[in-house]
Motif scaffolding. Structure first.
Motif, PDB file in Angstrom:
ATOM      1  N   LEU A  37       0.834  -1.200   0.000  1.00 39.21           N
ATOM      2  CA  LEU A  37       0.000   0.000   0.000  1.00 39.21           C
ATOM      3  C   LEU A  37       0.871   1.253   0.000  1.00 39.21           C
ATOM      4  CD1 LEU A  37      -2.712  -0.993   2.655  1.00 39.21           C
ATOM      5  CD2 LEU A  37      -2.882  -1.157   0.158  1.00 39.21           C
ATOM      6  N   GLU A  38       0.420   2.243  -0.715  1.00 42.36           N
ATOM      7  CA  GLU A  38       1.121   3.523  -0.764  1.00 42.36           C
ATOM      8  C   GLU A  38       0.416   4.534   0.141  1.00 42.36           C
ATOM      9  OE1 GLU A  38       3.868   3.800  -2.337  1.00 42.36           O
ATOM     10  OE2 GLU A  38       3.839   1.943  -3.504  1.00 42.36           O
ATOM     11  N   ASP A  39       1.181   5.543   0.578  1.00 41.74           N
ATOM     12  CA  ASP A  39       0.620   6.665   1.341  1.00 41.74           C
ATOM     13  C   ASP A  39      -0.027   6.223   2.650  1.00 41.74           C
ATOM     14  OD1 ASP A  39       1.380   8.345  -0.772  1.00 41.74           O
ATOM     15  OD2 ASP A  39      -0.510   8.008  -1.819  1.00 41.74           O
ATOM     16  N   LEU A  40       0.557   5.248   3.297  1.00 45.48           N
ATOM     17  CA  LEU A  40       0.087   4.824   4.611  1.00 45.48           C
ATOM     18  C   LEU A  40       1.304   4.558   5.480  1.00 45.48           C
ATOM     19  CD1 LEU A  40      -2.159   4.049   6.569  1.00 45.48           C
ATOM     20  CD2 LEU A  40      -2.135   1.740   5.591  1.00 45.48           C
ATOM     21  N   GLY A  41       1.557   5.448   6.429  1.00 43.45           N
ATOM     22  CA  GLY A  41       2.726   5.322   7.278  1.00 43.45           C
ATOM     23  C   GLY A  41       4.006   5.373   6.468  1.00 43.45           C
ATOM     24  N   ASP A  42       5.071   4.806   7.011  1.00 41.27           N
ATOM     25  CA  ASP A  42       6.350   4.733   6.298  1.00 41.27           C
ATOM     26  C   ASP A  42       6.350   3.600   5.279  1.00 41.27           C
ATOM     27  OD1 ASP A  42       7.356   6.867   7.768  1.00 41.27           O
ATOM     28  OD2 ASP A  42       8.074   5.569   9.371  1.00 41.27           O
ATOM     29  N   GLU A  43       5.625   2.534   5.571  1.00 42.82           N
ATOM     30  CA  GLU A  43       5.464   1.403   4.650  1.00 42.82           C
ATOM     31  C   GLU A  43       4.280   0.588   5.130  1.00 42.82           C
ATOM     32  OE1 GLU A  43       9.015  -0.946   4.694  1.00 42.82           O
ATOM     33  OE2 GLU A  43       9.407  -0.578   6.814  1.00 42.82           O
ATOM     34  N   ALA A  44       3.597  -0.067   4.185  1.00 41.58           N
ATOM     35  CA  ALA A  44       2.372  -0.782   4.553  1.00 41.58           C
ATOM     36  C   ALA A  44       2.049  -1.846   3.513  1.00 41.58           C
ATOM     37  CB  ALA A  44       1.208   0.198   4.688  1.00 41.58           C
ATOM     38  N   PHE A  45       1.266  -2.835   3.941  1.00 40.50           N
ATOM     39  CA  PHE A  45       0.774  -3.842   3.009  1.00 40.50           C
ATOM     40  C   PHE A  45      -0.609  -4.303   3.443  1.00 40.50           C
ATOM     41  CE2 PHE A  45       2.816  -6.598   6.200  1.00 40.50           C
ATOM     42  CZ  PHE A  45       1.879  -7.617   6.359  1.00 40.50           C
ATOM     43  N   LEU A  46      -1.315  -4.927   2.503  1.00 41.09           N
ATOM     44  CA  LEU A  46      -2.653  -5.463   2.749  1.00 41.09           C
ATOM     45  C   LEU A  46      -2.686  -6.925   2.353  1.00 41.09           C
ATOM     46  CD1 LEU A  46      -6.101  -3.920   1.993  1.00 41.09           C
ATOM     47  CD2 LEU A  46      -5.547  -6.155   1.007  1.00 41.09           C
ATOM     48  N   ASP A  47      -3.320  -7.728   3.193  1.00 40.70           N
ATOM     49  CA  ASP A  47      -3.497  -9.149   2.897  1.00 40.70           C
ATOM     50  C   ASP A  47      -4.989  -9.465   2.927  1.00 40.70           C
ATOM     51  OD1 ASP A  47      -2.922 -11.752   2.314  1.00 40.70           O
ATOM     52  OD2 ASP A  47      -2.329 -12.308   4.341  1.00 40.70           O
ATOM     53  N   ASP A  48      -5.420 -10.346   2.039  1.00 39.43           N
ATOM     54  CA  ASP A  48      -6.832 -10.719   1.925  1.00 39.43           C
ATOM     55  C   ASP A  48      -6.900 -12.226   1.773  1.00 39.43           C
ATOM     56  OD1 ASP A  48      -9.454 -11.315   0.995  1.00 39.43           O
ATOM     57  OD2 ASP A  48      -9.697  -9.267   0.271  1.00 39.43           O
ATOM     58  N   ALA A  49      -7.509 -12.897   2.745  1.00 34.27           N
ATOM     59  CA  ALA A  49      -7.575 -14.353   2.719  1.00 34.27           C
ATOM     60  C   ALA A  49      -9.007 -14.818   2.913  1.00 34.27           C
ATOM     61  CB  ALA A  49      -6.682 -14.947   3.807  1.00 34.27           C
ATOM     62  N   LEU A  50      -9.475 -15.663   1.999  1.00 34.89           N
ATOM     63  CA  LEU A  50     -10.802 -16.250   2.100  1.00 34.89           C
ATOM     64  C   LEU A  50     -10.646 -17.707   2.486  1.00 34.89           C
ATOM     65  CD1 LEU A  50     -13.867 -15.846   1.689  1.00 34.89           C
ATOM     66  CD2 LEU A  50     -13.545 -16.675  -0.650  1.00 34.89           C
ATOM     67  N   THR A  51     -11.141 -18.059   3.642  1.00 39.11           N
ATOM     68  CA  THR A  51     -11.031 -19.422   4.148  1.00 39.11           C
ATOM     69  C   THR A  51     -12.293 -20.193   3.816  1.00 39.11           C
ATOM     70  OG1 THR A  51      -9.645 -18.659   5.965  1.00 39.11           O
ATOM     71  CG2 THR A  51     -10.631 -20.833   6.187  1.00 39.11           C
ATOM     72  N   THR A  52     -12.126 -21.317   3.174  1.00 41.54           N
ATOM     73  CA  THR A  52     -13.263 -22.152   2.806  1.00 41.54           C
ATOM     74  C   THR A  52     -13.015 -23.573   3.276  1.00 41.54           C
ATOM     75  OG1 THR A  52     -12.292 -22.703   0.654  1.00 41.54           O
ATOM     76  CG2 THR A  52     -13.713 -20.759   0.754  1.00 41.54           C
ATOM     77  N   ALA A  53     -14.094 -24.239   3.574  1.00 41.22           N
ATOM     78  CA  ALA A  53     -14.007 -25.642   3.986  1.00 41.22           C
ATOM     79  C   ALA A  53     -15.318 -26.329   3.649  1.00 41.22           C
ATOM     80  CB  ALA A  53     -13.712 -25.749   5.481  1.00 41.22           C
ATOM     81  N   ALA A  54     -15.253 -27.591   3.366  1.00 44.80           N
ATOM     82  CA  ALA A  54     -16.450 -28.340   3.030  1.00 44.80           C
ATOM     83  C   ALA A  54     -17.430 -28.333   4.202  1.00 44.80           C
ATOM     84  CB  ALA A  54     -16.074 -29.772   2.667  1.00 44.80           C
ATOM     85  N   SER A  55     -18.708 -28.144   3.870  1.00 46.38           N
ATOM     86  CA  SER A  55     -19.790 -28.153   4.866  1.00 46.38           C
ATOM     87  C   SER A  55     -19.585 -27.106   5.955  1.00 46.38           C
ATOM     88  CB  SER A  55     -19.925 -29.547   5.505  1.00 46.38           C
ATOM     89  OG  SER A  55     -20.154 -30.528   4.512  1.00 46.38           O
ATOM     90  N   ALA A  56     -18.985 -25.974   5.589  1.00 48.51           N
ATOM     91  CA  ALA A  56     -18.757 -24.903   6.569  1.00 48.51           C
ATOM     92  C   ALA A  56     -18.915 -23.557   5.881  1.00 48.51           C
ATOM     93  CB  ALA A  56     -17.367 -25.017   7.181  1.00 48.51           C
ATOM     94  N   THR A  57     -19.232 -22.547   6.676  1.00 47.16           N
ATOM     95  CA  THR A  57     -19.350 -21.213   6.118  1.00 47.16           C
ATOM     96  C   THR A  57     -17.973 -20.674   5.765  1.00 47.16           C
ATOM     97  OG1 THR A  57     -19.263 -20.279   8.345  1.00 47.16           O
ATOM     98  CG2 THR A  57     -21.446 -20.695   7.420  1.00 47.16           C
ATOM     99  N   ARG A  58     -17.952 -19.770   4.823  1.00 50.53           N
ATOM    100  CA  ARG A  58     -16.705 -19.159   4.399  1.00 50.53           C
ATOM    101  C   ARG A  58     -16.509 -17.851   5.167  1.00 50.53           C
ATOM    102  NH1 ARG A  58     -18.122 -19.719  -2.064  1.00 50.53           N
ATOM    103  NH2 ARG A  58     -18.670 -21.926  -1.997  1.00 50.53           N
ATOM    104  N   HIS A  59     -15.293 -17.557   5.537  1.00 48.41           N
ATOM    105  CA  HIS A  59     -15.047 -16.269   6.161  1.00 48.41           C
ATOM    106  C   HIS A  59     -13.803 -15.631   5.553  1.00 48.41           C
ATOM    107  CE1 HIS A  59     -12.342 -18.646   8.815  1.00 48.41           C
ATOM    108  NE2 HIS A  59     -11.658 -17.521   8.909  1.00 48.41           N
TER     109      HIS A  59
END
Length: 299
Positions: A226-248
């Protein structure tokens, strides 16, 4: 006469011993410029970090932000329960001068949302290494664990290859039946993107929920720097899926300002297995909160 001849000899011997201990003679005569009693630049302590203390974390997130990120908090029927939900719960740490955090959790009929804000003040115990340098090392370690891709390099290569294909025409065509200036690879990519969009829509409406692998992070919203956030920054996005379970989905924003590293972790788990948390909406909210926390640090 013997006494006069002996004294210079002792002085010469002491000078040689001192030169051998300091190594000044082997470094181009640095010892010639030093004054008696000075030990050189190696003993100079590195600069301390900007931050010497940490703020109380649960009070750093405004109620309006909590209303947006934790749907259902405003509709809580029990006032006491609602008040506790707004206050958040401090995380357990062994040294509140070095690390503090706060958690929020709100359950509604549609989904359960979690929010975590964590502040870490990095201190270097090496007098030759500044707090900021040590904080940079800690931040880099977090970025490496996130396994961030390098979109800048790959995107540039793709654009160059696409431009070359447009200019050369059939010269770059492959025996797979590619036609036109776009080529089979380009067409395949477009078709794949459309298929992903269709799969996502089908997953929302299907009673079976479809295959967990169909739910992916939309293009352009992948984990990134990410730019323009503090001295340095990053973003992570993880979608967890499993059989017979809700995704979050869990969206994490980490940024460093001087010797303080801030982590915002935002998680949504829908009530229905067929629902998929909206990546863009969650990323926007997490980045907005991170920006507000960065502003507070700079005050």
């Amino acid at each position: 006469m013997q006494r006069k001849a002996y004294v210079p000899g002792v002085a010469t011997l002491l000078a040689a011993l001192l030169a051998g201990c300091t190594g000044g003679g082997a470094l181009g005569g640095e010892a010639d410029d030093s004054k008696p009693g000075e030990t050189g630049s190696t003993t100079a302590a590195a600069e301390p970090g900007k931050y010497r203390t940490l703020r109380e974390p649960c009070s750093q997130v405004e109620p309006g932000t909590l209303d947006s990120m934790l749907p259902g908090i405003e509709e809580m029927p029990d006032e006491e329960q609602q008040e506790k939900a707004y206050e958040g719960e401090p995380t357990v740490t062994y040294d509140t001068d070095r690390r503090v955090g706060c958690r929020w959790k709100v359950e509604s009929s549609d989904a359960t949302h979690h929010l975590l804000v964590d502040f870490e003040r990095v201190v270097s115990y090496d007098t030759a290494v500044s707090d900021d340098t040590r904080a940079t090392e800690v931040y880099s370690s977090k970025a490496q664990k996130a396994n961030l891709p390098e979109p800048s390099a790959s995107t540039t290569d793709d654009e160059e290859q696409e431009g070359a294909s447009d200019g050369d025409g059939d010269a770059d065509a492959k025996p797979s039946g590619d036609t036109g200036t776009d080529g089979g690879e380009s067409g395949k990519g477009k078709g794949s993107d459309k298929a992903k969009d269709k799969d996502k829509g089908d997953a929302d409406d299907s009673a079976s929920g479809g295959s967990p692998t169909e739910a992916v992070t939309p293009p352009g919203l992948e984990p990134r720097i990410l730019e323009d956030l503090g001295d340095e920054a990053f973003l992570d996005d993880a979608l967890t899926t499993a059989a017979s379970a809700t995704r979050h989905r869990t969206v994490t924003v980490v940024f460093r300002t001087s010797n303080v590293i801030v982590t915002v972790e935002y998680d949504e788990q829908p009530g229905r297995r067929t629902d998929i948390p909206d990546s863009k909406e969650m990323q926007d909210k997490a980045q907005e909160l991170a920006g507000k926390l960065a502003d507070k640090l700079s005050e």
